[in-house]
Design an enzyme around this catalytic site. Sequence first.
Site, PDB file in Angstrom:
ATOM      1  CE  LYS A  43      -3.510   2.369   2.842  1.00  0.00           C
ATOM      2  NZ  LYS A  43      -4.400   2.265   4.012  1.00  0.00           N
ATOM      3  CD  GLU A  53      -7.047   5.009   3.484  1.00  0.00           C
ATOM      4  OE1 GLU A  53      -6.573   4.062   4.123  1.00  0.00           O
ATOM      5  OE2 GLU A  53      -8.255   5.160   3.255  1.00  0.00           O
ATOM      6  CD  GLU A  90     -13.429  -0.369   6.795  1.00  0.00           C
ATOM      7  OE1 GLU A  90     -12.780  -1.158   6.079  1.00  0.00           O
ATOM      8  OE2 GLU A  90     -13.152   0.835   6.908  1.00  0.00           O
ATOM      9  CD  GLU A 117     -28.552  -2.120  -1.704  1.00  0.00           C
ATOM     10  OE1 GLU A 117     -29.106  -3.211  -1.917  1.00  0.00           O
ATOM     11  OE2 GLU A 117     -28.015  -1.440  -2.594  1.00  0.00           O
ATOM     12  CG  ASP A 154     -12.848   1.938   1.739  1.00  0.00           C
ATOM     13  OD1 ASP A 154     -12.519   0.762   1.612  1.00  0.00           O
ATOM     14  OD2 ASP A 154     -12.497   2.643   2.699  1.00  0.00           O
TER      15      ASP A 154
HETATM   16  O1  GCW Z   1     -11.361   0.597   4.139  1.00  0.00           O
HETATM   17  C1  GCW Z   1     -10.335   1.480   4.462  1.00  0.00           C
HETATM   18  C2  GCW Z   1     -10.151   1.309   5.924  1.00  0.00           C
HETATM   19  C3  GCW Z   1      -8.730   1.485   6.396  1.00  0.00           C
HETATM   20  C4  GCW Z   1      -7.853   0.621   5.530  1.00  0.00           C
HETATM   21  C5  GCW Z   1      -7.956   1.112   4.098  1.00  0.00           C
HETATM   22  C6  GCW Z   1      -7.188   0.244   3.136  1.00  0.00           C
HETATM   23  C7  GCW Z   1      -5.961  -0.644   6.219  1.00  0.00           C
HETATM   24  O2  GCW Z   1     -11.011   2.176   6.582  1.00  0.00           O
HETATM   25  O3  GCW Z   1      -8.701   1.092   7.731  1.00  0.00           O
HETATM   26  O4  GCW Z   1      -6.530   0.604   5.969  1.00  0.00           O
HETATM   27  O5  GCW Z   1      -9.286   1.072   3.667  1.00  0.00           O
HETATM   28  O6  GCW Z   1      -7.806  -0.622   2.528  1.00  0.00           O
HETATM   29  O7  GCW Z   1      -5.994   0.421   2.986  1.00  0.00           O
END
Ligand code: GCW
Length: 839
Positions: free
Chosen positions: A302, A306, A413, A531, A385
């Site tokens: 990664k 972020e 999540e 949903e 996401d």
């Molecule tokens: O879904 C988001 C999450 C982060 C995560 C990021 C990712 C590990 O909120 O916690 O980080 O994606 O996938 O890198």
Amino acid sequence: MPRLHHITLVVVLCSLTWGARAEDGSDGWLRYSRITDQAVLRQYQSLPRNIVQSDSSALGRNASAELARGLRGMLGGQYKENSGRPDGNAFVLGTPKELHRLLSGWKAPSDLGPESFAISRFDDHGHHLWIVAGDSQRGELYGVFHLLEQVAEHREIVPDAESPSAPIRWVNQWDNFDGSIERGYAGRSIFFDGGHVRADLTRVSEYGRLLASVGLNGCTVNNVNSDLRTLQPEMLRELARIADALRPWGVRMSLSVDLSSPQVVGHLPTFDPLDPRVVAWWQQKTDEIYSLIPDFAGYTVKADSEGRLGPSHYGRNPAQAANVLARALRPHHGVVLYRGFVYNQHLDWHDLKADRARAGYDNFRALDGKFEPNVVIQIKHGPIDFQVREPVSPLFAALQHTNQAVELQVTQEYTGQQRHMVFLVPMWKTALDTDMRAQNRSTPVKEIVEGKSFHQPLGGFVAVVNVGLEDNWLHHPMAMANLYGYGKLAWNPNVSTDEIIDGWTRLTFGNNPKVVSTIDDLQRNSWHVYEQYTGPLGLGTLTDIIGVHYGPGIESAERNGWGQWIRADHKGIGMDRTVATGTGYISQYPPELAKVYESLATCPDELLLFMHHVPYDHVLHSGKTVIQHVYDSHYDGAATAATYAPRWQKLHGLVDEERYDRTLALFRYQAGHALVWRDAVSEWFLHMSGIPDKDGRVGHYPDRIEAEAMQSDGYTPVNVTPWETASGGKAVVCNRAAPCTLTTKLDRPVGSYDIAVQYFDNHPGAAQYEMTLNGRNIAHWTADDTVPPAVVDKKLDGHTSTRFTVRGIALVPGDTLMLRGVPSGAEPAPIDYIEITKK
Ligand code: GCW
């Protein structure tokens, strides 16, 4: 009691308890519980009792031991394992080479591809043999699990052969060395604690067994937000122990690495991927890893995402970075999984052309064909996401000369964090089956990642799982269906949802038809239901997106740089991603698909607000207005969630007590939390649009009494933020050491009622509540749940709001109801309202 009888009783009791092992969920779907139905047993009575393993590798020995364990568990009796030429009826396990050595007359099936297996019958010198042939020992193991699954589902064992869809079938764990897990909802890490690899790795090997049983072959064990110590020599030596624990199950370990490691760990002045010192460092580091872990699978990366550093720091691109790692891995047959999740989290909200969904394509499209052959781009199935609904990422169709893997999320999540039941296989299938029409021909996502569509040699599937130390791995007994289902889809994405859920239920809860049909039905529809009450029409999960991603937090999406905007105002809602007037995102899809999304006439309702900005009274294909759909779906979804517990209760006595009780408690919790969602979202939309619900439900709650309207001793009103997560925007708290009370006079007609108390369960703290009717105690409970799990949340909000219901209370006009709250630590025994409904 005479002594002899006493001993007999002890023996009987012991054997009873021994037979009925506690069902804590730790076996997952590999329970191998004893078959007692004689008719079913009869179909297996001619199965051999000898197991011949033709090779002596750890993996091979594990395969035969598993076969013995499974058959012994389900059928009883003893199974002999040996390695010589069969001298009677037997199962014979091996690779073609080994099998030939034992059975010269046996012919290997011609199509035994990588990791595949073939189960066949063969008679040798009058001995009836069942041959489980694997292209490799891993294939053998998969064949064994396949065979055992047939028995556990009471199916006839027949000759069969299968091979996996793609070489990459991995899981990612987002575990940190301190033992915490990012977005993990089932306790602490099975791998790490206190900065080190755990001394006891029993759970790791059990995890390896579960993964192997559904054909998964790789595991990235540390968080993609990788600890900078990962590549230190001492840490690598520790990590090698994890690889050792996974290896006997054919699961190769991989590591998430940070691209700044050459600087941080290697003390170089730079981590520029094109600097020769950096190139040499990665080579040397990779060789060091392989000297410790000969079957190391590779790196997960990664970068530039972020807050993680990456090649952009030096003006380099992802291909330049990935290729350096890939070249170091290549001689060892390792791969780089480079994540496509690269985006700018500081977008300008005022810019109507800014769009996070564009990022994957914008960052990677131009690099197509520039990656080494052992690089795979790991792409989240949707462009944002893991929301409850997203279209598929347009990047899948854009990369036609680059290996790809789809990234899915088993850890829930954005889908209820294993406190809500949400079976995700239907969602994943929707994504995998989406035909992207690249080059104007059929190119479903599943075939792209399998490497079929564009003839790529490598590719496949990755899922973020985040199992934890809790006995049952994922907390909710129903959640393991997602891990099982993920494995099944990665093995063969064409297997139907029905087949997956039915298999899981039978293995997990047994073959009783009522149990099977009830659980299958509950699970099958659960994504749709979730949903409905958390984010319909492609809005994404309307959760607190800058926090824990659990309960409702609608406006958190707006006015920040994260780009999960819904762009709602008093007139309309939705992201305009059209080419004509919006961000142009839709143009990233191949023309045929883009055309469907671009036009309001053809864009499917479930993605409408992802693609378009429309007024609240826009009429959907269904004939409803957007606003009425939002109201209706929330009411319908919450109403269906409320049926889970009563439907489950019909299985009382048919499912073991432990899992029965646990599931029932979670279903009851979900019913209450679905109401929190329903009310928060509908109230917010009513406020925003000013358009009333045509059925008059939203904003009208005739059965409720607000806490702040009750007579209080000690309780004080507080405003709740966000306002929509408490009824009337307010709750009451007891900010003193002594208990506080709320009292109200009821005026209900004579009858039987359910009384629900909506309150907030903070974590930590265990406030006590008591309810009395005319001075008589009718309920008492403790607020000691961890909702949202594992996160300290002292706030009153959509994560902590929950409900307790006492059922069947007889009321007459003039009753006095009193609620007493006893605060504990940081938890001021908060109360939102009570709701009294006629039975
Ligand atoms: O879904 C988001 C999450 C982060 C995560 C990021 C990712 C590990 O909120 O916690 O980080 O994606 O996938 O890198």
